[in-house]
Design a protein around this motif. Structure first.
Motif, short mmCIF file in Angstrom:
data_model
loop_
_atom_site.label_atom_id
_atom_site.label_comp_id
_atom_site.label_asym_id
_atom_site.label_seq_id
_atom_site.Cartn_x
_atom_site.Cartn_y
_atom_site.Cartn_z
N MET A 108 0.85 -1.19 0.00
CA MET A 108 0.00 0.00 0.00
C MET A 108 0.88 1.24 0.00
N ALA A 109 0.50 2.22 -0.80
CA ALA A 109 1.21 3.50 -0.83
C ALA A 109 0.57 4.44 0.19
N ALA A 110 1.25 5.52 0.49
CA ALA A 110 0.75 6.47 1.48
C ALA A 110 -0.56 7.12 1.04
N ASP A 111 -0.77 7.23 -0.28
CA ASP A 111 -1.99 7.88 -0.78
C ASP A 111 -3.19 6.94 -0.86
N GLY A 112 -3.05 5.71 -0.35
CA GLY A 112 -4.16 4.77 -0.33
C GLY A 112 -4.29 3.92 -1.57
N THR A 113 -3.35 4.05 -2.49
CA THR A 113 -3.35 3.19 -3.67
C THR A 113 -2.39 2.02 -3.42
N PHE A 114 -2.46 1.06 -4.29
CA PHE A 114 -1.63 -0.13 -4.18
C PHE A 114 -0.53 -0.04 -5.23
N THR A 115 0.71 -0.16 -4.81
CA THR A 115 1.84 -0.13 -5.74
C THR A 115 2.32 -1.57 -5.93
N ALA A 116 2.12 -2.08 -7.13
CA ALA A 116 2.43 -3.48 -7.41
C ALA A 116 3.87 -3.64 -7.88
N SER A 117 4.49 -4.71 -7.42
CA SER A 117 5.82 -5.07 -7.91
C SER A 117 5.72 -6.21 -8.92
N GLU A 118 4.56 -6.88 -8.92
CA GLU A 118 4.34 -8.00 -9.83
C GLU A 118 2.85 -8.08 -10.14
N VAL A 119 2.52 -8.36 -11.40
CA VAL A 119 1.13 -8.52 -11.82
C VAL A 119 1.00 -9.87 -12.51
N LEU A 120 0.05 -10.66 -12.05
CA LEU A 120 -0.21 -11.97 -12.62
C LEU A 120 -1.60 -11.97 -13.25
N ALA A 121 -1.70 -12.47 -14.47
CA ALA A 121 -2.99 -12.52 -15.15
C ALA A 121 -3.45 -13.96 -15.26
N LYS A 122 -4.72 -14.12 -15.53
CA LYS A 122 -5.28 -15.46 -15.71
C LYS A 122 -4.59 -16.14 -16.89
N HIS A 123 -4.65 -17.45 -16.94
CA HIS A 123 -3.98 -18.16 -18.03
C HIS A 123 -4.94 -18.91 -18.93
N ASP A 124 -6.22 -18.76 -18.72
CA ASP A 124 -7.22 -19.48 -19.51
C ASP A 124 -8.46 -18.60 -19.60
N GLU A 125 -9.21 -18.77 -20.63
CA GLU A 125 -10.40 -17.94 -20.85
C GLU A 125 -11.39 -18.03 -19.68
N ASN A 126 -11.50 -19.21 -19.07
CA ASN A 126 -12.48 -19.40 -18.00
C ASN A 126 -11.84 -19.42 -16.62
N TYR A 127 -10.56 -19.20 -16.53
CA TYR A 127 -9.86 -19.32 -15.25
C TYR A 127 -9.81 -18.00 -14.51
N MET A 128 -9.98 -18.08 -13.20
CA MET A 128 -9.74 -16.95 -12.32
C MET A 128 -9.02 -17.53 -11.11
N PRO A 129 -7.99 -16.84 -10.60
CA PRO A 129 -7.30 -17.38 -9.43
C PRO A 129 -8.30 -17.71 -8.32
N PRO A 130 -8.11 -18.82 -7.62
CA PRO A 130 -9.09 -19.23 -6.61
C PRO A 130 -9.37 -18.15 -5.57
N GLU A 131 -8.33 -17.43 -5.15
CA GLU A 131 -8.53 -16.38 -4.16
C GLU A 131 -9.40 -15.27 -4.73
N ALA A 132 -9.15 -14.91 -5.99
CA ALA A 132 -9.93 -13.84 -6.62
C ALA A 132 -11.37 -14.29 -6.83
N ALA A 133 -11.56 -15.53 -7.24
CA ALA A 133 -12.92 -16.05 -7.44
C ALA A 133 -13.69 -16.04 -6.12
N LYS A 134 -13.03 -16.43 -5.04
CA LYS A 134 -13.68 -16.43 -3.73
C LYS A 134 -14.02 -15.01 -3.30
N ALA A 135 -13.09 -14.07 -3.51
CA ALA A 135 -13.34 -12.68 -3.12
C ALA A 135 -14.50 -12.09 -3.89
#
Length: 153
Positions: A108-135
């Motif tokens: 988290m940055a001081a201004d309330g935004t998230f500063t990412a060091s790594e971005v991971l995308a889905k790998h299949d048309e129907n796939y969503m990471p389990p944590e993201a799907a649950k959220a």
């Protein structure tokens, strides 16, 4: 020193060395753990301060903004209940698209935004990471529950 005392000293020294090695390994593992947090959890103040964690959900449609340098990107991650702005400097994965699942690791940055060091995308048309799907599912269930009037008897 007697033979017995030498053996005890050797065993004690070996145990001390093993203990030190175990402590160093556990410390290294603990510092590399990145917890998964949803945008709703971040909005509720559950995000660790000063520690790296992962945030995931869907990339909000129309939120992708690229800077002139071509590598600085801002986008919004949503779990359909809450949104979180993510800033990232780097090359996005080929499968990164608006409206699709994503997990970003950073702080988290001081201004309330998230500063990412790594971005991971889905790998299949129907796939969503389990944590993201649950959220996303939890957020939709919360919002559906909030919209329904409670019965009174």
């Amino acid at each position: 020193m007697k033979s017995r005392h030498k053996k005890l000293a050797l065993i004690g020294g070996a145990l001390a060395i093993i203990g030190i090695i175990a402590a160093l390994v556990l410390n290294a593992l603990n510092s590399n753990i990145a917890l998964y947090i949803s945008p709703t959890d971040v909005a509720e103040g559950k995000a660790p301060q000063g520690k790296a964690f992962r945030i995931g959900g869907l990339v909000k449609e129309g939120s992708l903004q690229r800077q002139a340098d071509g590598v600085t990107i801002a986008f919004v991650v949503t779990d359909t209940a809450k949104d979180m702005t993510v800033h990232y400097k780097g090359i996005l994965p080929d499968l990164f698209k608006e409206g699709k699942g994503v997990v970003a690791q950073g702080k988290m940055a001081a201004d309330g935004t998230f500063t990412a060091s790594e971005v991971l995308a889905k790998h299949d048309e129907n796939y969503m990471p389990p944590e993201a799907a649950k959220a996303v599912g939890d957020a939709q269930a919360k919002s559906a529950g909030a919209e329904k009037p409670k019965a009174s008897y």
